[in-house]
Design an enzyme around this catalytic site. Structure first.
Site, PDB file in Angstrom:
ATOM      1  N   GLU A 176       0.839  -1.217   0.000  1.00 12.64           N
ATOM      2  CA  GLU A 176       0.000   0.000   0.000  1.00 12.64           C
ATOM      3  C   GLU A 176       0.871   1.263   0.000  1.00 12.64           C
ATOM      4  O   GLU A 176       0.736   2.136   0.856  1.00 12.64           O
ATOM      5  CB  GLU A 176      -0.972  -0.005   1.191  1.00 12.64           C
ATOM      6  CG  GLU A 176      -1.973  -1.141   1.093  1.00 12.64           C
ATOM      7  CD  GLU A 176      -3.202  -1.005   1.992  1.00 12.64           C
ATOM      8  OE1 GLU A 176      -3.225  -0.142   2.893  1.00 12.64           O
ATOM      9  OE2 GLU A 176      -4.158  -1.791   1.772  1.00 12.64           O
ATOM     10  N   GLU A 301      -4.987  -8.539  -0.579  1.00 15.95           N
ATOM     11  CA  GLU A 301      -5.807  -8.427   0.633  1.00 15.95           C
ATOM     12  C   GLU A 301      -7.254  -8.272   0.198  1.00 15.95           C
ATOM     13  O   GLU A 301      -7.554  -7.427  -0.651  1.00 15.95           O
ATOM     14  CB  GLU A 301      -5.398  -7.202   1.469  1.00 15.95           C
ATOM     15  CG  GLU A 301      -4.009  -7.312   2.053  1.00 15.95           C
ATOM     16  CD  GLU A 301      -3.624  -6.108   2.925  1.00 15.95           C
ATOM     17  OE1 GLU A 301      -4.512  -5.414   3.455  1.00 15.95           O
ATOM     18  OE2 GLU A 301      -2.408  -5.859   3.050  1.00 15.95           O
TER      19      GLU A 301
END
Ligand code: AHR
Length: 513
Positions: A176, A301
């Protein structure tokens, strides 16, 4: 809604092999996942083997978990691998800044993670730190893990108990990085990726697969600008340095983990089904830059994200997990199977005690959630050839029920409606496996499955269902949601009739004849 709903399976239309990694998992240093979910002190009264909980290993082994991502998540971009090696009493205490300022004793590090992977039979997938550490640290971690020859780092690994290299193939280059991993623009990240990637070497015997940080949900611009930069603006590190590109998408919540209305049930399933749009959108953009499809799409995810349970710390992301979460898991795995020609790996978040967990543990107790049962039921798809599955079932939600953010999950702004039945199909040898979700919380369905130009024999069905739409397993009632016993069903020619209870997951397996 009509009680009879139709779907069709086309064995003549192969999609791709369902890579076992599509059923992957994720374990971050977060809340109660690692401590005490995986690791307790070796002196603990909780039965363990060198600190690894025996009950958790025993529960996970039958799932044949193919791959496990670690150590984060956001934690990964604050982690220095050296903190987690060497004598435990000398390891530093750190603050887990992303997750409630919790203590991080580093008792569980590289060697403990590898021991856990071996105990459950999973391949390791390391998330490297690009956000706050140097390329040299990442280079050294790879050498420490993978070099069999003579070097100070390889020697250090041997001194720490691992004579043979760990041969870690999968390396994430940051996590991220558009957010907690450094707040970068796609171009800044692409440049950083090229730099860090250069130092992630292939040591003899281990070919690294480098995984670049992909977008958050439907952020089409991240994907386009990353690939644009890697294709047209970068001279030294070209696309061939990227083996995988990892997106994240959480469908979130509607209500809470165990309190929701029927319409909130449909809202959450609609948001989960938005995965179809996210995968379709990103793979389409990737195809523009990589028409030969050498770069794999990964969903690093995914899962539900409910409000934290009342008696638990906010930073720990502990949530219950109901039959609704089971339907989310099944619906999502079916989407991945239907894109098996492009999606290579997907890791549900997370393994134990955090978000959409498979196991919940408390002191010396360990229970399986409804999501656990879905992964178990769906094992038959792993490694099989995905074939086309078409649903003609009625629409139960046109996407309006999904929150505003989900409407953007479709690149053409046309939501894919949620239908009464979704599913996927695969063939292994002469066995056909079909999994379906009845997405409606209250309406049972009589499924009419047509096998196009084919016949099915010796069909067996197993169903995961509950009488209450909020049903879930607790430490007091660990078996409240359980799969049914297998049941034999007779096909009539190319047609199979199966009753699907409301809000349920069903697996059908039969011999093709
Ligand atoms: O899974 C919890 C967090 O969600 C991860 O640390 C992060 O990558 C994502 O935002």
């Amino acid at each position: 809604m009509d009680s009879v709903q139709r779907v069709m399976v086309l064995p003549q239309e192969p999609i791709g092999q369902i890579h076992p990694y599509l059923h992957g998992h994720f374990a971050e240093h977060l809340g109660e996942l690692v401590y005490p979910g995986i690791y307790v002190s070796p002196e603990s009264p909780i039965p363990n083997t060198n600190g690894l909980r025996n009950d958790v290993i025993e529960a996970l082994r039958p799932l044949n978990i193919p791959v496990l991502r670690w150590p984060g998540g956001c934690f990964a971009d604050t982690y220095n691998w050296r903190d987690g090696i060497g004598p435990r009493e000398r390891r530093p205490m750190r603050v887990n800044v992303h997750w409630g300022m919790a203590e991080e004793p580093n008792s569980f590090g590289t060697h403990e993670f590898m021991a856990f992977c071996r105990a459950i039979g999973a391949d390791p997938y390391f998330a490297g730190n690009l956000g706050s550490d140097s390329p040299a640290e990442l280079r050294d971690w790879v050498e420490y893990c993978n070099f069999a020859g003579k070097s100070t780092l390889a020697e250090e690994r041997r001194t720490n108990g691992a004579g043979q290299p760990f041969n870690v193939q999968l390396w994430g280059i940051g996590n991220e990085n558009w957010g907690c991993g450094g707040n970068m623009s796609p171009e800044e990240y692409a440049a950083a990726f090229a730099r860090y990637r250069t130092y992630v070497h292939n040591y003899p015997g281990t070919q690294v697969e480098a995984i670049a940080c992909g977008p958050n949900g439907y952020d089409w611009q991240w994907t386009r600008r990353f690939f644009e930069y890697m294709t047209n603006h970068h001279t030294s590190c070209r696309l061939n340095q990227v083996q995988g590109f990892a997106a994240h998408y959480y469908c979130g919540t509607a209500g809470t983990a165990t309190k929701y209305t029927e319409s909130q049930w449909l809202e959450l399933l609609s948001k989960a089904y938005a995965m179809e749009g996210i995968v379709t959108g990103h793979r389409r953009i990737m195809d523009e830059y990589d028409p030969a499809r050498r770069r794999k799409l990964i969903m690093d995810e995914w899962g539900t994200w409910h409000p934290v349970e009342q008696d638990k710390p906010q930073g720990g992301l502990y949530q219950q997990n109901s039959i609704r979460d089971a339907c989310v898991a099944a619906l999502t795995l079916d989407v991945f199977h239907n894109h098996a020609d492009k999606v290579y790996m997907a890791n549900i978040a997370q393994l134990i005690n955090v978000l959409q967990a498979l196991l919940l543990v408390e002191e010396d107790r360990c229970i399986q959630t409804p999501t656990y049962h879905v992964f178990n039921l769906y094992q038959a798809h792993k490694g099989a050839q995905a074939v086309r599955f078409l649903t003609a079932a009625e629409t139960v939600s046109n996407g309006e029920a999904a929150a505003e953010h989900c409407k953007s999950c479709y690149i053409d702004k046309q939501p894919f409606a949620l239908q009464a039945v979704h599913g996927s199909a695969s063939i292994h040898d002469d066995m056909l496996c079909v999994t379906v979700v009845n997405t409606h919380p209250t309406q049972p369905v009589e499924l009419d499955l047509e096998l196009y130009q084919g016949r099915l024999n010796e069909v067996e069905t197993v169903t995961l269902a509950a009488n209450d739409i909020h049903a879930h397993n607790t430490f007091e009632h660990p078996l409240a949601v359980q799969p049914s016993e297998p049941k034999r069903v007779q096909a009539r020619g190319a047609h199979l009739r199966v009753s699907l209870p409301a809000g349920s997951v069903t697996r059908m397996r039969g011999r093709l004849g």
